[in-house]
Scaffold this motif. Sequence first.
Motif, PDB file in Angstrom:
ATOM      1  N   ALA A  14      -5.450  -5.189  -2.146  1.00 46.33           N
ATOM      2  CA  ALA A  14      -6.428  -4.098  -2.067  1.00 46.33           C
ATOM      3  C   ALA A  14      -5.897  -2.821  -2.692  1.00 46.33           C
ATOM      4  O   ALA A  14      -6.646  -2.060  -3.317  1.00 46.33           O
ATOM      5  CB  ALA A  14      -6.825  -3.855  -0.618  1.00 46.33           C
ATOM      6  N   LEU A  15      -4.595  -2.569  -2.534  1.00 49.98           N
ATOM      7  CA  LEU A  15      -4.001  -1.378  -3.149  1.00 49.98           C
ATOM      8  C   LEU A  15      -4.149  -1.403  -4.665  1.00 49.98           C
ATOM      9  O   LEU A  15      -4.334  -0.362  -5.315  1.00 49.98           O
ATOM     10  CB  LEU A  15      -2.524  -1.281  -2.774  1.00 49.98           C
ATOM     11  N   GLU A  16      -4.064  -2.592  -5.241  1.00 54.77           N
ATOM     12  CA  GLU A  16      -4.156  -2.719  -6.694  1.00 54.77           C
ATOM     13  C   GLU A  16      -5.599  -2.707  -7.189  1.00 54.77           C
ATOM     14  O   GLU A  16      -5.879  -2.218  -8.292  1.00 54.77           O
ATOM     15  CB  GLU A  16      -3.472  -4.011  -7.149  1.00 54.77           C
ATOM     16  N   SER A  17      -6.510  -3.232  -6.377  1.00 56.93           N
ATOM     17  CA  SER A  17      -7.885  -3.420  -6.856  1.00 56.93           C
ATOM     18  C   SER A  17      -8.841  -2.307  -6.439  1.00 56.93           C
ATOM     19  O   SER A  17      -9.900  -2.149  -7.049  1.00 56.93           O
ATOM     20  CB  SER A  17      -8.429  -4.764  -6.357  1.00 56.93           C
ATOM     21  N   ARG A  20      -9.578   3.502  -3.623  1.00 54.98           N
ATOM     22  CA  ARG A  20      -9.821   4.238  -2.374  1.00 54.98           C
ATOM     23  C   ARG A  20      -8.810   3.899  -1.288  1.00 54.98           C
ATOM     24  O   ARG A  20      -8.595   4.683  -0.365  1.00 54.98           O
ATOM     25  CB  ARG A  20     -11.218   3.905  -1.823  1.00 54.98           C
ATOM     26  N   VAL A  21      -8.207   2.717  -1.350  1.00 56.77           N
ATOM     27  CA  VAL A  21      -7.391   2.216  -0.242  1.00 56.77           C
ATOM     28  C   VAL A  21      -6.043   2.932  -0.201  1.00 56.77           C
ATOM     29  O   VAL A  21      -5.352   3.061  -1.210  1.00 56.77           O
ATOM     30  CB  VAL A  21      -7.178   0.691  -0.369  1.00 56.77           C
ATOM     31  N   VAL A  30       6.036  -1.815   7.015  1.00 57.24           N
ATOM     32  CA  VAL A  30       6.149  -1.222   5.680  1.00 57.24           C
ATOM     33  C   VAL A  30       7.054  -2.055   4.774  1.00 57.24           C
ATOM     34  O   VAL A  30       6.870  -2.100   3.546  1.00 57.24           O
ATOM     35  CB  VAL A  30       6.644   0.240   5.782  1.00 57.24           C
ATOM     36  N   ALA A  31       8.028  -2.753   5.352  1.00 50.80           N
ATOM     37  CA  ALA A  31       8.948  -3.573   4.549  1.00 50.80           C
ATOM     38  C   ALA A  31       8.231  -4.762   3.908  1.00 50.80           C
ATOM     39  O   ALA A  31       8.734  -5.335   2.937  1.00 50.80           O
ATOM     40  CB  ALA A  31      10.103  -4.064   5.414  1.00 50.80           C
ATOM     41  N   GLN A  32       7.063  -5.138   4.438  1.00 52.89           N
ATOM     42  CA  GLN A  32       6.318  -6.264   3.883  1.00 52.89           C
ATOM     43  C   GLN A  32       5.378  -5.833   2.755  1.00 52.89           C
ATOM     44  O   GLN A  32       4.700  -6.676   2.164  1.00 52.89           O
ATOM     45  CB  GLN A  32       5.497  -6.946   4.988  1.00 52.89           C
ATOM     46  N   MET A  33       5.327  -4.543   2.466  1.00 49.74           N
ATOM     47  CA  MET A  33       4.420  -4.041   1.446  1.00 49.74           C
ATOM     48  C   MET A  33       5.172  -3.681   0.165  1.00 49.74           C
ATOM     49  O   MET A  33       6.346  -3.317   0.213  1.00 49.74           O
ATOM     50  CB  MET A  33       3.672  -2.807   1.967  1.00 49.74           C
ATOM     51  N   PRO A  34       4.514  -3.743  -0.970  1.00 54.03           N
ATOM     52  CA  PRO A  34       5.163  -3.326  -2.217  1.00 54.03           C
ATOM     53  C   PRO A  34       5.283  -1.812  -2.283  1.00 54.03           C
ATOM     54  O   PRO A  34       4.560  -1.086  -1.576  1.00 54.03           O
ATOM     55  CB  PRO A  34       4.191  -3.846  -3.280  1.00 54.03           C
ATOM     56  N   ARG A  35       6.184  -1.319  -3.093  1.00 52.21           N
ATOM     57  CA  ARG A  35       6.265   0.115  -3.342  1.00 52.21           C
ATOM     58  C   ARG A  35       5.002   0.530  -4.095  1.00 52.21           C
ATOM     59  O   ARG A  35       4.635  -0.064  -5.114  1.00 52.21           O
ATOM     60  CB  ARG A  35       7.510   0.456  -4.155  1.00 52.21           C
ATOM     61  N   HIS A  36       4.357   1.572  -3.583  1.00 48.22           N
ATOM     62  CA  HIS A  36       3.080   1.983  -4.165  1.00 48.22           C
ATOM     63  C   HIS A  36       2.836   3.431  -3.790  1.00 48.22           C
ATOM     64  O   HIS A  36       3.155   3.851  -2.668  1.00 48.22           O
ATOM     65  CB  HIS A  36       1.939   1.092  -3.650  1.00 48.22           C
ATOM     66  N   PRO A  37       2.266   4.240  -4.687  1.00 43.28           N
ATOM     67  CA  PRO A  37       2.051   5.663  -4.370  1.00 43.28           C
ATOM     68  C   PRO A  37       1.064   5.908  -3.238  1.00 43.28           C
ATOM     69  O   PRO A  37       1.051   7.014  -2.678  1.00 43.28           O
ATOM     70  CB  PRO A  37       1.541   6.245  -5.694  1.00 43.28           C
TER      71      PRO A  37
END
Length: 287
Positions: A14-17, A20-21, A30-37
């Motif tokens: 969802a962060l990539e697509s 708004r997210v 948080v450790a299970q998520m990719p680095r993202h702004p």
Amino acid sequence: MTMRERFYTLAADALESDPRVAMVFAEIGVAQMPRHPRVFNVGIREQLMISVAAGLALEGYRPVVHSYTPFVVERPYEQIKLDLGHQDVGAVLVSTGASYDASHAGRTHQAPEDVSALAALPGWTIEVPGHPDEVERVFARALAGDDRVYIRLSDEENHAPVRGDGLVILREGSDTAPFVIAVGPTLGETLVATADLDATVAYLARVRPFPRETLRTALRGTDVVLVEPYLAGTSAAEVSAALTDRPHRLLSLGVPNEEFRHYGEAAEHRAAHGLDAAGIRASLTAF
């Protein structure tokens, strides 16, 4: 893949697509998520986690907040009530741990009262999926809106997803049979408990708003049984409101409102609370 693992995959996608997210964490997950702004980690500050989400919503984002159940609902309850509710902004709260999944972590990580607490606040949609495939459906629907949504993930799950929304009847009994409503991950044990009984069994994953009119239409007898994976009686008032002008009996099964000071496996907690197949069967027989 567990519900929690499926959520992390869906959130990363969802962060990539969806621009708004935005994801908001207080260390957990948080450790299970990719680095993202648009991934925000506020540290062990759960109240701030909700306040940051409210600020993001005011700026037009669709914030998704994630932590263990007591840390996403109970600890920041005032911020949920005021920063989200009173300001009338939306967010998606996604919990993990359910009532007793974190059985070895003790009472600090358990919150069977979460749904009743959030249901006391206006304007919340509350989803209790029973299978990882259902998480995908309810999460996509939550991201598409602007309202306040709570998604309750659990390690316990049913053998297969249920297709369809609302109150889904899976097994038909006679006109006088009890109408058994199994919420989320209680369905598997409920089906085993009622396998040779004259009972109508229905499945419910979206518990708020409660499907009052659907229950009125579907109920042919007088007996209703609620099997909920959280505090017993959480939806009892909803059933009573749906049937206020009709004679009925109600049996509410769930986690009892008692202080449970035992460790052990999640299955042992389920059995101790009477939410395994044997416990549900015994309660139905007594009813």
